[in-house]
Motif scaffolding. Structure first.
Motif, PDB file in Angstrom:
ATOM      1  N   ARG A  33      -3.828  -0.159  -2.338  1.00 20.08           N
ATOM      2  CA  ARG A  33      -3.882  -0.096  -3.984  1.00 20.08           C
ATOM      3  C   ARG A  33      -2.951  -1.068  -4.587  1.00 20.08           C
ATOM      4  N   GLU A  34      -1.618  -0.969  -3.962  1.00 26.38           N
ATOM      5  CA  GLU A  34      -0.870  -2.042  -4.702  1.00 26.38           C
ATOM      6  C   GLU A  34      -1.120  -3.504  -4.435  1.00 26.38           C
ATOM      7  N   TYR A  35      -1.884  -3.886  -3.407  1.00 32.92           N
ATOM      8  CA  TYR A  35      -2.202  -5.056  -3.137  1.00 32.92           C
ATOM      9  C   TYR A  35      -3.115  -5.448  -4.275  1.00 32.92           C
ATOM     10  N   GLU A 256       4.584  -4.997   3.483  1.00 35.19           N
ATOM     11  CA  GLU A 256       4.193  -3.487   4.251  1.00 35.19           C
ATOM     12  C   GLU A 256       4.708  -2.443   3.451  1.00 35.19           C
ATOM     13  N   PHE A 257       5.396  -2.325   2.731  1.00 37.12           N
ATOM     14  CA  PHE A 257       5.906  -1.188   1.876  1.00 37.12           C
ATOM     15  C   PHE A 257       4.871  -0.952   0.921  1.00 37.12           C
ATOM     16  N   SER A 258       3.839  -1.785   0.537  1.00 37.57           N
ATOM     17  CA  SER A 258       2.713  -1.419  -0.333  1.00 37.57           C
ATOM     18  C   SER A 258       1.439  -0.643   0.219  1.00 37.57           C
ATOM     19  N   LEU A 262       0.946   2.694   6.514  1.00 31.44           N
ATOM     20  CA  LEU A 262       2.148   2.292   7.258  1.00 31.44           C
ATOM     21  C   LEU A 262       3.438   2.921   6.970  1.00 31.44           C
ATOM     22  N   LYS A 263       3.622   3.280   5.650  1.00 30.45           N
ATOM     23  CA  LYS A 263       4.768   3.894   5.508  1.00 30.45           C
ATOM     24  C   LYS A 263       5.160   5.243   6.054  1.00 30.45           C
ATOM     25  N   ASN A 264       3.917   5.906   6.624  1.00 31.88           N
ATOM     26  CA  ASN A 264       3.870   7.143   7.165  1.00 31.88           C
ATOM     27  C   ASN A 264       4.768   7.118   8.411  1.00 31.88           C
TER      28      ASN A 264
END
Length: 429
Positions: A33-35, A256-258, A262-264
């Protein structure tokens, strides 16, 4: 006629917003979503502007459309110019290469190479594709057990046969009783743009007469590399080698933080996608993406060259836009990575690779990133292998280790010399 154009813009902007929503929320299930935020902002702004047009007088609309038409014409003129300039530069490089080596320089793109090999040599290749989140699976490798086209920076198209998980290894290495070196990193570890046995893992195996597994992939950043350890590290690994590329690894970490999936990995120590059991689905997903690759005409319509230039400018600006929070996130990832290494009874080495900018831009040599990274690594009692000060700054001509002495990945000589230095440093520890 002018009014009809105004209505067309309203319909177009609504369709664009709908398509963006479909890609973000249905195809990618909200994970990117951020992308897609910039696309949402652009399409929504276009809706507001196009609706506003409906209230303008005809003569004002005429003037606006003339200006818009002129702007679009200029954009596509620049796009065409950029395309032919790139082709001209490539042609010049090819001539110099052929004079120096007596060999023909490969000027085809990866997709053109693949199409030719299939049509005339009856050989099937797949295109290398960076890890992507698709249908709720974040694949950390490529397509498995396929002849994979990598890239061309030194006159030939580098390629390899991928292993069972889509990485650049001989598949049989996974079955060995003991793995001496387990590598994570980005495109330098992946092996851009050389053939085996000239990549880092292959050179390590030749020097040590031991086994090495290459889990690097182009476009990776620290969070993906940590996820790779979580998903693919096996018990019989003696040494984990984490390669950090100064030029873009922290920028990649921002991207990657978006990604929520991945943040899981970072915030849930029990999280796993069990990727080793899902390679069939990963292959299908990645092949679907590859089949949607755009031809030159579509690239032109979507202003590919112009967008690449804008991205390059933004990336250049982002290099100096590393915040304290980025270093904190990076440190947290290293803490967790070292914990994994300790649990696995593996030695952990951090290999620092400097940016090519070090060799031509005096300003770049004094930035704070290197010192901060080194301080973080050493504060965690992680073995720090410093190719910047202990290798590159001590050789007479570091540019000789890069294709055409330009900002690329290493050439064959570069991979061999850098790997030899790393190998020697490990043996000193």
């Amino acid at each position: 006629m002018i009014r009809k154009i105004s209505y067309f813009f309203v319909i177009f902007s609504l369709l664009l917003f709908t398509y963006t929503s479909y890609r973000s929320e249905i195809i990618w299930e909200g994970n990117l979503r951020e992308y897609y935020l910039n696309y949402f902002i652009f399409s929504f702004t276009l809706i507001i502007i196009s609706i506003t047009f409906l209230f303008f007088k005809t003569n004002i609309l005429k003037m606006i459309f003339i200006y818009l038409g002129s702007f679009l014409f200029s954009l596509y003129l620049f796009e065409g110019y950029s395309y032919f300039i790139d082709k001209s530069k490539l042609s010049e490089i090819a001539k110099i290469y052929e004079i120096k080596t007596g060999k023909i320089y490969e000027t085809r793109s990866a997709s053109e190479f693949i199409e030719y090999e299939k049509k005339f040599n009856n050989k099937n290749f797949v295109q290398n594709i960076s890890p992507l989140n698709y249908k709720n699976i974040y694949s950390l490798g490529g397509i498995s057990n396929e002849n994979t086209v990598l890239c061309n920076e030194d006159g030939y198209m580098a390629k390899y046969k991928s292993d069972r998980y889509g990485f650049n290894n001989l598949d049989k290495i996974w079955d060995k009783d003991k793995i001496k070196y387990f590598l994570v990193g980005d495109s330098f570890v992946h092996g851009h743009c050389v053939n085996r046995p000239n990549d880092i893992a292959s050179v390590l195996m030749k020097l040590s007469k031991e086994t090495a597994l290459n889990l690097g992939y182009g476009g990776n950043g620290p969070l993906i590399e940590y996820a790779t350890l979580r998903e693919y590290l096996i018990p019989n690994v003696e040494n984990i080698l984490w390669f950090f590329y100064d030029d873009n690894d922290l920028i990649n970490l921002k991207k990657e933080f978006s990604n929520e999936l991945l943040k899981n990995y970072l915030f849930d120590e029990n999280f796993t996608q069990s990727l080793t059991t899902k390679q069939i689905q990963i292959d299908l997903n990645l092949k679907t993406i590859i089949n949607k690759k755009e031809n030159n005409f579509k690239k032109f319509i979507k202003l590919f060259e112009t967008r690449q230039l804008i991205k390059k400018i933004i990336l250049s600006n982002n290099k100096s836009n590393i915040k304290l929070n980025d270093f904190e996130n990076f440190k947290n990832i290293l803490i967790k990575s070292k914990k994994i290494a300790n649990y696995n009874n593996s030695n952990f080495y951090f290999v620092y690779l400097p940016s090519f900018s070090e060799f031509y831009d005096e300003r770049y040599r004094h930035q704070y990133k290197y010192e901060n990274i080194k301080r973080i690594v050493q504060s965690l009692n992680i073995n720090f292998i410093d190719t910047k000060n202990q290798f590159f700054n001590k050789i007479e001509d570091p540019k000789s280790l890069y294709p055409n002495r330009t900002e690329n990945h290493f050439n064959i000589l570069g991979y061999r010399k850098v790997t030899k230095f790393v190998f020697d440093e490990i043996n000193k520890k």
